[in-house]
Design an enzyme around this catalytic site. Sequence first.
Site, PDB file in Angstrom:
ATOM      1  CB  CYS A 195      -3.442 -14.204   2.301  1.00  0.00           C
ATOM      2  SG  CYS A 195      -4.883 -15.258   2.352  1.00  0.00           S
TER       3      CYS A 195
ATOM      4  CE  LYS B  41     -10.429  -6.099  -1.272  1.00  0.00           C
ATOM      5  NZ  LYS B  41     -10.291  -5.155  -0.164  1.00  0.00           N
TER       6      LYS B  41
HETATM    7  C1  LIG Z   1      -3.275   0.509   4.083  1.00  0.00           C
HETATM    8  C2  LIG Z   1      -4.135  -0.508   3.392  1.00  0.00           C
HETATM    9  C3  LIG Z   1      -4.510  -1.674   4.066  1.00  0.00           C
HETATM   10  C4  LIG Z   1      -5.322  -2.638   3.444  1.00  0.00           C
HETATM   11  N1  LIG Z   1      -5.712  -3.756   4.134  1.00  0.00           N
HETATM   12  C5  LIG Z   1      -6.547  -4.673   3.537  1.00  0.00           C
HETATM   13  C6  LIG Z   1      -7.013  -5.817   4.263  1.00  0.00           C
HETATM   14  O1  LIG Z   1      -6.733  -5.996   5.449  1.00  0.00           O
HETATM   15  N2  LIG Z   1      -7.808  -6.708   3.605  1.00  0.00           N
HETATM   16  C7  LIG Z   1      -8.174  -6.529   2.281  1.00  0.00           C
HETATM   17  O2  LIG Z   1      -8.895  -7.367   1.730  1.00  0.00           O
HETATM   18  N3  LIG Z   1      -7.768  -5.436   1.585  1.00  0.00           N
HETATM   19  C8  LIG Z   1      -6.976  -4.522   2.183  1.00  0.00           C
HETATM   20  N4  LIG Z   1      -6.573  -3.394   1.493  1.00  0.00           N
HETATM   21  C9  LIG Z   1      -7.033  -3.199   0.085  1.00  0.00           C
HETATM   22  C10 LIG Z   1      -8.225  -2.257   0.011  1.00  0.00           C
HETATM   23  O3  LIG Z   1      -9.336  -2.744   0.739  1.00  0.00           O
HETATM   24  C11 LIG Z   1      -8.646  -2.033  -1.462  1.00  0.00           C
HETATM   25  O4  LIG Z   1      -9.037  -3.252  -2.049  1.00  0.00           O
HETATM   26  C12 LIG Z   1      -7.514  -1.438  -2.312  1.00  0.00           C
HETATM   27  O5  LIG Z   1      -6.750  -0.505  -1.570  1.00  0.00           O
HETATM   28  C13 LIG Z   1      -8.040  -0.751  -3.587  1.00  0.00           C
HETATM   29  O6  LIG Z   1      -8.950   0.296  -3.286  1.00  0.00           O
HETATM   30  P1  LIG Z   1      -8.495   1.846  -3.117  1.00  0.00           P
HETATM   31  O7  LIG Z   1      -7.629   2.175  -4.281  1.00  0.00           O
HETATM   32  O8  LIG Z   1      -9.779   2.608  -3.064  1.00  0.00           O
HETATM   33  O9  LIG Z   1      -7.735   1.925  -1.820  1.00  0.00           O
HETATM   34  C14 LIG Z   1      -5.758  -2.422   2.100  1.00  0.00           C
HETATM   35  C15 LIG Z   1      -5.379  -1.242   1.427  1.00  0.00           C
HETATM   36  C16 LIG Z   1      -4.593  -0.289   2.052  1.00  0.00           C
HETATM   37  C17 LIG Z   1      -4.211   0.962   1.306  1.00  0.00           C
END
Ligand SMILES: Cc1cc2nc3c(=O)[nH]c(=O)nc-3n(C[C@H](O)[C@H](O)[C@H](O)COP(=O)(O)O)c2cc1C
Length: 284
Positions: free
Chosen positions: A126, A162
């Site tokens: 962020c 993260k």
């Molecule tokens: C709709 C959406 C909202 C997300 N919101 C956050 C968040 O609030 N904080 C965060 O650290 N990561 C957020 N992420 C990232 C996910 O936690 C994750 O790191 C990322 O999507 C990769 O994993 P995946 O491919 O299994 O979704 C978000 C991802 C998606 C798709």
Amino acid sequence: MGIDFAGVQFKNRVTLASGTCGFGRELAELFDLSLLGGICAKGLTLNPRIGNPPPRIAETPLGMLNSVGLQNPGVDAFIREELPFLRQFDTNIIANFSGSSPEEFAEIAAKLAGAGIDMLEVNISCPNVKAEGMLFGTSPDAAAEVTAAVKRVAGSVPVMVKLTPNVTDIVQIALACKDAGADALSLINTLLGMRFDLKSGKPILANGTGGLSGPAIFPVALRMVYQVANSVNIPILGLGGISSANDAREMLIAGAKLIGVGTAMFRDPLIAVKIIEELGKNEH
Ligand SMILES: Cc1cc2nc3c(=O)[nH]c(=O)nc-3n(C[C@H](O)[C@H](O)[C@H](O)COP(=O)(O)O)c2cc1C
């Protein structure tokens, strides 16, 4: 058999990724959240945020782009209204949060630690208002500064940072976080991308760019977890594109101790439970 991760006991290796399971209310209607190793709740900020204007989601081959913009009710409302709900379940609750300065990160972390959260997940993908919006997670110094600020107030609550994949050398950022006191790391967050509408010639997402997630990013996540696991000796929660038990196994081979399931939950809300069952068969 439990898994020790930065001093916290997990009943299995599977967690839900932040932002893809809200605060668990909708999923709790579909399965018992106590089956999960842990839940990384939706990212919190100090004050409530309505997020970015729509459209906030765009489809991509083997994944999706999102620019939700950290919509959330704010840390106080989370502690008051969502945490008691999540606490009904026998699973670890991991609070994901972000701020616009190290001081703001610390203020949120202090509130969450005081509320008895199991683990903090510091989202450094962020913008830093003091550095013209540069992401905390793209500078080793800024990442370290945030980690140290959170550690100072976290007390006995483990701090997991993260990491963003939108960097040239993720190991450098990981080492900076570890040296600043991080107890664990989670990676990866989404990869910055965009799509255009052919008719208007304009970006599909109102925000212009968004974060790419889903199976398309899995090899990138594996590569980054592997690199970090071989250079930094704190435990890793690996995530990014995991959609099956075999993906989870591959992520564990890369060096992760826990895994996170995110975008795959939108396609099959029971996939995390299925992965837990599959992995469980192997352990006996
Ligand atoms: C709709 C959406 C909202 C997300 N919101 C956050 C968040 O609030 N904080 C965060 O650290 N990561 C957020 N992420 C990232 C996910 O936690 C994750 O790191 C990322 O999507 C990769 O994993 P995946 O491919 O299994 O979704 C978000 C991802 C998606 C798709």
